[in-house]
Scaffold this motif. Structure first.
Motif, PDB file in Angstrom:
ATOM      1  N   VAL A 110      67.363  31.530 -21.663  1.00  0.00           N
ATOM      2  CA  VAL A 110      67.183  30.233 -21.005  1.00  0.00           C
ATOM      3  C   VAL A 110      66.914  30.427 -19.518  1.00  0.00           C
ATOM      4  O   VAL A 110      66.024  29.793 -18.934  1.00  0.00           O
ATOM      5  CB  VAL A 110      68.419  29.329 -21.206  1.00  0.00           C
ATOM      6  CG1 VAL A 110      68.320  28.081 -20.333  1.00  0.00           C
ATOM      7  CG2 VAL A 110      68.564  28.939 -22.672  1.00  0.00           C
ATOM      8  N   SER A 113      67.080  27.072 -25.289  1.00  0.00           N
ATOM      9  CA  SER A 113      68.077  26.084 -24.847  1.00  0.00           C
ATOM     10  C   SER A 113      68.641  25.328 -26.043  1.00  0.00           C
ATOM     11  O   SER A 113      69.844  25.031 -26.091  1.00  0.00           O
ATOM     12  CB  SER A 113      67.462  25.117 -23.830  1.00  0.00           C
ATOM     13  OG  SER A 113      66.352  24.449 -24.391  1.00  0.00           O
ATOM     14  N   ASP A 114      67.798  25.032 -27.028  1.00  0.00           N
ATOM     15  CA  ASP A 114      68.265  24.351 -28.233  1.00  0.00           C
ATOM     16  C   ASP A 114      69.186  25.253 -29.052  1.00  0.00           C
ATOM     17  O   ASP A 114      70.207  24.797 -29.584  1.00  0.00           O
ATOM     18  CB  ASP A 114      67.079  23.913 -29.098  1.00  0.00           C
ATOM     19  CG  ASP A 114      66.242  22.837 -28.433  1.00  0.00           C
ATOM     20  OD1 ASP A 114      66.797  22.065 -27.636  1.00  0.00           O
ATOM     21  OD2 ASP A 114      65.029  22.775 -28.702  1.00  0.00           O
TER      22      ASP A 114
END
Length: 247
Positions: free
Chosen positions: A202, A213-214
């Motif tokens: 990230v 990020s997910d």
């Protein structure tokens, strides 16, 4: 094959100057036509790969003896998972230029064709030493993917362990390399280490080239809710976000 529509804002001048130089071997009108189709391939390949593939076939019909056209056709076929066709086009482009830059994506085509052993053979070939740093990192990613295809998770993790992975310097390949390493760790059940590397991915993913990020949020148990849904009240909404993607 019929011509496909070219938007008025596409002039053909948008293409790379090296490609434009290659097209100078063609009559000017034909060169301009090919250039416009190549621009459309580049414009559409990420979001509308099937459309890009259509334009690549037009360019190929017009100028199959131009290496840049064969390469573009290869990437369009690759983007639509037509791996045998992509490999044939990449091989043709390489024969024309003698360039090794396509070696990693050729190896990934072998993976797509269900031949991970062949991809690994290519990862150990002399051509890899001729690649630039970005190409060598790409080859490492392909080799690790081939190991995973073969169920060799630990070997995949070791394959990705490299000076480039350990470096704190942020390069164009850093996010994808860290992401692949995190994903392999997670597949091996090493969740805490995976979380650490998704976080590092990230940090280095400035242009959103991965869904790190997910994946990090998922590991942390974060659920996304629709903030615009006025009927939600105090209850959680449905979990959202894109599905997991393997590198």
């Amino acid at each position: 094959m019929k011509r496909l529509p070219i938007p008025e804002d596409v002039t053909g001048e948008e293409i790379d100057k090296d490609v434009r130089q290659e097209l100078q071997s063609l009559p000017k009108t034909l060169a301009d036509d090919v250039a416009k189709n190549l621009v459309m391939v580049a414009r559409l390949i990420d979001e509308e790969p099937e459309s890009a593939y259509g334009y690549s076939k037009v360019a190929l019909r017009l100028a199959s003896r131009v290496a840049a056209v064969r390469e573009a056709a290869g990437f369009a076929a690759y983007a639509t998972q037509k791996y045998a066709e992509a490999l044939a086009e990449f091989r043709a482009a390489r024969r024309m230029t003698g360039n090794v830059d396509l070696w990693p994506v050729m190896a990934d085509c072998e993976r797509g064709l269900g031949r991970p052993e062949k991809a690994l053979d290519m990862a150990g070939a002399p051509e890899v030493q001729k690649l630039d740093k970005a190409g060598q990192v790409e080859m490492r990613l392909v080799a690790a993917g081939a190991r995973r295809d073969m169920g060799q998770l630990d070997a995949a993790i070791v394959t990705l362990q490299s000076p480039e992975l350990a470096s704190s310097s942020i390069q164009p390949w850093t996010a994808r390399l860290r992401y692949a390493y995190a994903d392999a760790l997670l597949a091996a059940g090493r969740e805490s280490e995976a979380r650490e590397w998704f976080a590092k991915a990230v940090e280095s993913d400035k242009d959103g080239s991965t869904d790190a990020s997910d994946r990090l949020a998922e590991l942390d148990g974060v659920e996304f809710v629709d903030a615009l849904d006025e009927n939600t009240g105090d209850q959680d909404g449905p979990e959202g976000g894109p599905e997991d993607e393997e590198d």
